[in-house]
Design a protein around this motif. Structure first.
Motif, PDB file in Angstrom:
ATOM      1  N   ASN A 112      81.385  35.412   0.581  1.00  0.00           N
ATOM      2  CA  ASN A 112      80.097  34.778   0.896  1.00  0.00           C
ATOM      3  C   ASN A 112      80.256  33.301   1.221  1.00  0.00           C
ATOM      4  O   ASN A 112      79.578  32.788   2.117  1.00  0.00           O
ATOM      5  N   ALA A 113      81.155  32.617   0.512  1.00  0.00           N
ATOM      6  CA  ALA A 113      81.387  31.205   0.811  1.00  0.00           C
ATOM      7  C   ALA A 113      81.912  31.043   2.237  1.00  0.00           C
ATOM      8  O   ALA A 113      81.446  30.174   2.987  1.00  0.00           O
ATOM      9  N   MET A 114      82.851  31.879   2.623  1.00  0.00           N
ATOM     10  CA  MET A 114      83.400  31.785   3.980  1.00  0.00           C
ATOM     11  C   MET A 114      82.361  32.178   5.031  1.00  0.00           C
ATOM     12  O   MET A 114      82.320  31.604   6.122  1.00  0.00           O
ATOM     13  N   ARG A 115      81.497  33.123   4.688  1.00  0.00           N
ATOM     14  CA  ARG A 115      80.432  33.512   5.614  1.00  0.00           C
ATOM     15  C   ARG A 115      79.465  32.349   5.823  1.00  0.00           C
ATOM     16  O   ARG A 115      79.089  32.046   6.973  1.00  0.00           O
ATOM     17  N   MET A 145      74.882  25.886   1.179  1.00  0.00           N
ATOM     18  CA  MET A 145      75.152  27.181   0.546  1.00  0.00           C
ATOM     19  C   MET A 145      76.650  27.435   0.412  1.00  0.00           C
ATOM     20  O   MET A 145      77.104  28.021  -0.566  1.00  0.00           O
ATOM     21  N   PHE A 146      77.422  26.994   1.421  1.00  0.00           N
ATOM     22  CA  PHE A 146      78.875  27.128   1.366  1.00  0.00           C
ATOM     23  C   PHE A 146      79.428  26.403   0.147  1.00  0.00           C
ATOM     24  O   PHE A 146      80.176  26.977  -0.636  1.00  0.00           O
ATOM     25  N   LEU A 147      79.045  25.140  -0.030  1.00  0.00           N
ATOM     26  CA  LEU A 147      79.564  24.355  -1.150  1.00  0.00           C
ATOM     27  C   LEU A 147      79.094  24.906  -2.492  1.00  0.00           C
ATOM     28  O   LEU A 147      79.873  24.976  -3.453  1.00  0.00           O
ATOM     29  N   SER A 148      77.847  25.307  -2.566  1.00  0.00           N
ATOM     30  CA  SER A 148      77.308  25.867  -3.805  1.00  0.00           C
ATOM     31  C   SER A 148      78.048  27.144  -4.200  1.00  0.00           C
ATOM     32  O   SER A 148      78.464  27.313  -5.348  1.00  0.00           O
ATOM     33  N   THR A 149      78.222  28.025  -3.236  1.00  0.00           N
ATOM     34  CA  THR A 149      78.906  29.297  -3.504  1.00  0.00           C
ATOM     35  C   THR A 149      80.371  29.068  -3.829  1.00  0.00           C
ATOM     36  O   THR A 149      80.920  29.708  -4.726  1.00  0.00           O
ATOM     37  N   LEU A 150      80.999  28.146  -3.121  1.00  0.00           N
ATOM     38  CA  LEU A 150      82.411  27.865  -3.355  1.00  0.00           C
ATOM     39  C   LEU A 150      82.637  27.283  -4.749  1.00  0.00           C
ATOM     40  O   LEU A 150      83.558  27.706  -5.461  1.00  0.00           O
ATOM     41  N   VAL A 151      81.804  26.343  -5.162  1.00  0.00           N
ATOM     42  CA  VAL A 151      81.937  25.754  -6.495  1.00  0.00           C
ATOM     43  C   VAL A 151      81.705  26.813  -7.583  1.00  0.00           C
ATOM     44  O   VAL A 151      82.437  26.866  -8.580  1.00  0.00           O
TER      45      VAL A 151
END
Length: 152
Positions: free
Chosen positions: A102-105, A114-120
């Motif tokens: 999901n982070a890469m998506r 959303m990328f940073l939130s999901t990645l963290v």
């Protein structure tokens, strides 16, 4: 009754089957397959149980990893086998592959918040798994010599 099966039994059964399948990759045979499967199912059970008491998903992963590590350490000592294979296989159902996807998506879509939130959050889960493994292993390294001395 169907809620019990759907929410508790089926995820644990799927974790058991996934771990049993990975035993083929790690060349584990006989009772080791059941031990690894039970470790994976135990991890999901602890995760689901701890989710009832805390909304913090990372804490749930930490508790699950700690219990899986303790279980793997005990089973490895009983069977006189390396703990690594039991531990790695039992932890596999908890690995945050969906979070990484999901982070890469979100990154590919250009949704940076959303990328940073999901990645963290995904890194938090991975860190909780690592910390739970270290914690469980440290507890065993402290307790096992004491238990061994008391047994003699």
């Amino acid at each position: 009754m169907s809620e019990l099966i759907t929410l508790w039994l089926m995820p644990c059964l799927y974790a058991f089957l996934a771990c049993a399948g990975f035993c083929l990759v790690f060349n584990i045979h006989g009772p080791g397959i059941a031990i690894c499967g039970i470790g994976g199912a135990l991890g999901w059970f602890v995760y689901l149980l701890s989710a009832l008491f805390t909304p913090n998903q990372i804490l749930c992963f930490l508790l699950s990893a700690t219990v899986i590590t303790l279980y793997s350490e005990i089973m490895a000592r009983i069977r006189h086998c390396p703990v690594t294979s039991y531990l790695i296989i039992a932890l596999l159902p908890l690995v945050p592959g969906g979070g990484i996807y999901n982070a890469m998506r979100f990154c590919a879509e250009g949704d940076m918040p959303m990328f940073l939130s999901t990645l963290v959050h995904t890194f938090g889960i991975a860190g909780a798994l690592a910390l739970g493994t270290v914690l469980g292993s440290s507890v065993m390294r402290i307790l096992f010599p004491l238990i061994h001395r008391l047994h003699k």
